[in-house]
Scaffold this motif. Structure first.
Motif, PDB file in Angstrom:
ATOM      1  N   PRO A 248       0.831  -1.211   0.000  1.00 47.44           N
ATOM      2  CA  PRO A 248       0.000   0.000   0.000  1.00 47.44           C
ATOM      3  C   PRO A 248       0.863   1.257   0.000  1.00 47.44           C
ATOM      4  CG  PRO A 248       0.003  -1.029   2.162  1.00 47.44           C
ATOM      5  CD  PRO A 248       0.719  -1.972   1.246  1.00 47.44           C
ATOM      6  N   LYS A 249       0.436   2.238  -0.770  1.00 45.51           N
ATOM      7  CA  LYS A 249       1.177   3.492  -0.848  1.00 45.51           C
ATOM      8  C   LYS A 249       1.028   4.282   0.450  1.00 45.51           C
ATOM      9  CE  LYS A 249       0.883   3.988  -5.872  1.00 45.51           C
ATOM     10  NZ  LYS A 249       0.433   4.850  -6.987  1.00 45.51           N
ATOM     11  N   LYS A 250       2.149   4.750   0.944  1.00 47.00           N
ATOM     12  CA  LYS A 250       2.140   5.491   2.196  1.00 47.00           C
ATOM     13  C   LYS A 250       1.633   6.908   1.955  1.00 47.00           C
ATOM     14  CE  LYS A 250       5.080   6.603   6.141  1.00 47.00           C
ATOM     15  NZ  LYS A 250       6.463   6.553   6.680  1.00 47.00           N
ATOM     16  N   LYS A 251       0.676   7.327   2.764  1.00 42.08           N
ATOM     17  CA  LYS A 251       0.110   8.665   2.645  1.00 42.08           C
ATOM     18  C   LYS A 251       0.822   9.592   3.619  1.00 42.08           C
ATOM     19  CE  LYS A 251      -4.426   7.000   1.217  1.00 42.08           C
ATOM     20  NZ  LYS A 251      -5.877   6.989   1.510  1.00 42.08           N
ATOM     21  N   LYS A 252       1.273  10.707   3.095  1.00 37.61           N
ATOM     22  CA  LYS A 252       2.015  11.652   3.922  1.00 37.61           C
ATOM     23  C   LYS A 252       1.078  12.440   4.839  1.00 37.61           C
ATOM     24  CE  LYS A 252       5.759  12.352   0.582  1.00 37.61           C
ATOM     25  NZ  LYS A 252       6.494  13.355  -0.225  1.00 37.61           N
ATOM     26  N   ASN A 253       1.657  12.882   5.964  1.00 39.46           N
ATOM     27  CA  ASN A 253       0.988  13.787   6.901  1.00 39.46           C
ATOM     28  C   ASN A 253      -0.307  13.213   7.480  1.00 39.46           C
ATOM     29  OD1 ASN A 253       2.994  15.722   6.247  1.00 39.46           O
ATOM     30  ND2 ASN A 253       1.794  16.368   4.484  1.00 39.46           N
ATOM     31  N   ILE A 254      -0.383  11.875   7.572  1.00 42.26           N
ATOM     32  CA  ILE A 254      -1.546  11.223   8.171  1.00 42.26           C
ATOM     33  C   ILE A 254      -1.060  10.320   9.293  1.00 42.26           C
ATOM     34  CG2 ILE A 254      -3.383   9.542   7.793  1.00 42.26           C
ATOM     35  CD1 ILE A 254      -3.768  10.662   5.045  1.00 42.26           C
ATOM     36  N   SER A 255      -1.675  10.446  10.455  1.00 43.55           N
ATOM     37  CA  SER A 255      -1.295   9.643  11.611  1.00 43.55           C
ATOM     38  C   SER A 255      -2.556   9.107  12.277  1.00 43.55           C
ATOM     39  CB  SER A 255      -0.470  10.462  12.605  1.00 43.55           C
ATOM     40  OG  SER A 255      -1.212  11.589  13.052  1.00 43.55           O
ATOM     41  N   HIS A 256      -2.386   8.065  13.104  1.00 40.85           N
ATOM     42  CA  HIS A 256      -3.493   7.441  13.817  1.00 40.85           C
ATOM     43  C   HIS A 256      -3.128   7.323  15.292  1.00 40.85           C
ATOM     44  CE1 HIS A 256      -5.342   6.220   9.967  1.00 40.85           C
ATOM     45  NE2 HIS A 256      -4.095   5.986   9.581  1.00 40.85           N
ATOM     46  N   ASP A 257      -4.119   7.505  16.139  1.00 42.33           N
ATOM     47  CA  ASP A 257      -3.873   7.345  17.570  1.00 42.33           C
ATOM     48  C   ASP A 257      -4.259   5.935  18.005  1.00 42.33           C
ATOM     49  OD1 ASP A 257      -6.572   7.408  17.432  1.00 42.33           O
ATOM     50  OD2 ASP A 257      -6.862   9.130  18.748  1.00 42.33           O
ATOM     51  N   ALA A 258      -4.192   5.692  19.299  1.00 44.06           N
ATOM     52  CA  ALA A 258      -4.454   4.343  19.827  1.00 44.06           C
ATOM     53  C   ALA A 258      -5.908   3.920  19.629  1.00 44.06           C
ATOM     54  CB  ALA A 258      -4.089   4.291  21.301  1.00 44.06           C
ATOM     55  N   LEU A 259      -6.817   4.862  19.539  1.00 41.23           N
ATOM     56  CA  LEU A 259      -8.238   4.545  19.358  1.00 41.23           C
ATOM     57  C   LEU A 259      -8.636   4.439  17.901  1.00 41.23           C
ATOM     58  CD1 LEU A 259      -9.730   6.924  22.075  1.00 41.23           C
ATOM     59  CD2 LEU A 259      -9.256   4.473  22.263  1.00 41.23           C
ATOM     60  N   GLY A 260      -7.686   4.633  16.985  1.00 44.79           N
ATOM     61  CA  GLY A 260      -7.979   4.511  15.569  1.00 44.79           C
ATOM     62  C   GLY A 260      -8.431   5.787  14.894  1.00 44.79           C
ATOM     63  N   THR A 261      -8.387   6.905  15.593  1.00 47.56           N
ATOM     64  CA  THR A 261      -8.770   8.182  14.991  1.00 47.56           C
ATOM     65  C   THR A 261      -7.682   8.656  14.039  1.00 47.56           C
ATOM     66  OG1 THR A 261      -9.895   8.714  17.064  1.00 47.56           O
ATOM     67  CG2 THR A 261      -9.582  10.509  15.495  1.00 47.56           C
ATOM     68  N   THR A 262      -8.096   9.130  12.888  1.00 45.25           N
ATOM     69  CA  THR A 262      -7.153   9.579  11.864  1.00 45.25           C
ATOM     70  C   THR A 262      -6.943  11.082  11.976  1.00 45.25           C
ATOM     71  OG1 THR A 262      -7.931   7.827  10.391  1.00 45.25           O
ATOM     72  CG2 THR A 262      -6.649   9.605   9.397  1.00 45.25           C
ATOM     73  N   TYR A 263      -5.697  11.491  11.997  1.00 44.38           N
ATOM     74  CA  TYR A 263      -5.341  12.897  12.045  1.00 44.38           C
ATOM     75  C   TYR A 263      -4.553  13.242  10.780  1.00 44.38           C
ATOM     76  CZ  TYR A 263      -6.529  12.616  16.992  1.00 44.38           C
ATOM     77  OH  TYR A 263      -7.193  12.422  18.172  1.00 44.38           O
ATOM     78  N   GLY A 264      -4.890  14.399  10.176  1.00 41.45           N
ATOM     79  CA  GLY A 264      -4.189  14.853   8.978  1.00 41.45           C
ATOM     80  C   GLY A 264      -3.603  16.242   9.183  1.00 41.45           C
ATOM     81  N   ARG A 265      -2.430  16.456   8.624  1.00 36.19           N
ATOM     82  CA  ARG A 265      -1.769  17.754   8.717  1.00 36.19           C
ATOM     83  C   ARG A 265      -1.852  18.430   7.348  1.00 36.19           C
ATOM     84  NH1 ARG A 265       4.227  17.959  10.960  1.00 36.19           N
ATOM     85  NH2 ARG A 265       3.068  17.403  12.861  1.00 36.19           N
TER      86      ARG A 265
END
Length: 306
Positions: A248-265
């Motif tokens: 899978p292609k890695k998406k930049k500026n995207i992170s996930h926390d322990a609860l699975g919430t997606t954060y984007g910069r």
């Protein structure tokens, strides 16, 4: 050079299609298994191979003739059959005084033996001995593993991986509830591996979710582990390598926390607040003198009144 190693140019369209099926692909075909009977196989081992073949069909090849070979001593015959039948999994059955009712399960990597584990059959109940309805041919089973040994011991962990490879069947995009009708259960306890197979019965429960019952279908095997031939960590890691097209292609500026919430910069340019559009009001409207002073031009002279 071996006859199977030479470069063959197809002369017919049928031969061309046959060679294209064996070419490397991003999404490989379903792994086929070959079931081979040793030169001194008895009736029990023969029946085990037939029942495993019935479970594995249509992704299996059963060799009915006896083959005098010892996989732990010489693996060339297994590699030859693997190239000939295009099978990456094998199950070899034999019987002698030292190792009665012996099964050797293994897999190939690049037509060479990767892993190989020897199992002894202590108790066997055939498919025909259990008088129940059977699942149709080609049914994809659900695999269940019970026992801490499958997670603690390295040999049992590799055996679990090998059994998943052997019985998993084709990869399917969707599954319907009625298609979940076959269960293979493996239990590791007290140094033995118990293999049981069940048919799933969906009963009425008075709601949308049916009541599930398991009915033993066969075959049933009580196994004990004997000799093992495991690949080195480097070779095993190489066999697990995937082509770049499947990663899978890695998406930049995207992170996930322990609860699975997606954060984007989000990166934005610096805003010029002087050009920010505000509400147009008469009180905020600039006079001609203010506009010219802001632009740096001369102040316009006031017109003389008549």
């Amino acid at each position: 050079m071996d006859a199977l190693d030479r470069v063959v140019k197809p002369k017919t369209k049928r031969a061309k299609r046959f060679l294209e099926k064996r070419e490397p692909k991003l999404n490989e075909n379903t792994k086929n298994a070959m079931l081979i009977k040793g030169g001194n196989a008895n009736l029990t081992v023969t029946e085990v191979l037939k029942d495993i073949y019935a479970v594995k069909k249509p992704f299996a090849v059963l060799y009915k003739r006896k083959n005098i070979t010892r996989p732990f001593e010489d693996q060339t015959s297994l590699e030859f059959f693997s190239k000939k039948s295009d099978c990456s999994l094998f199950l070899f059955g034999s019987h002698n005084k030292k190792r009665p009712n012996n099964l050797i399960i293994g897999r190939m990597f690049d037509y060479h033996v990767l892993d190989m584990i020897e199992l002894g059959v202590e108790k066997f109940v055939a498919l025909k001995e259990i008088k129940n309805s059977k699942c149709p041919e080609g049914t994809k089973p659900m695999l269940i593993f019970a026992g801490d040994m499958f997670d603690v011991n390295e040999e049992y962990r590799r055996l679990k991986s090998l059994l998943i490879d052997f019985f998993r069947g084709p990869t399917v995009p969707n599954i319907r509830l009625a298609g979940l009708e076959y269960v293979l259960h493996f239990t590791a306890v007290d140094g033995k591996i118990y293999m049981r197979s069940y048919k799933v019965l969906l009963k009425k429960s008075g709601c949308k979710i049916p009541r599930i019952e398991l009915e033993e279908m066969g075959p049933s095997l009580d196994l004990v582990m004997r000799r093992t031939h495991l690949a080195s960590d480097d070779l095993y890691k190489l066999s697990l390598k995937q082509p770049k097209g499947l990663k899978p292609k890695k998406k930049k500026n995207i992170s996930h926390d322990a609860l699975g919430t997606t954060y984007g910069r989000i990166h934005m340019q610096k805003q010029d607040l002087s050009k920010l559009q505000t509400r147009k009001m008469k009180g905020l409207k600039k006079r001609p003198a203010e506009k010219s002073a802001q632009d740096g031009g001369p102040t316009p002279k006031k017109s003389k009144s008549a």
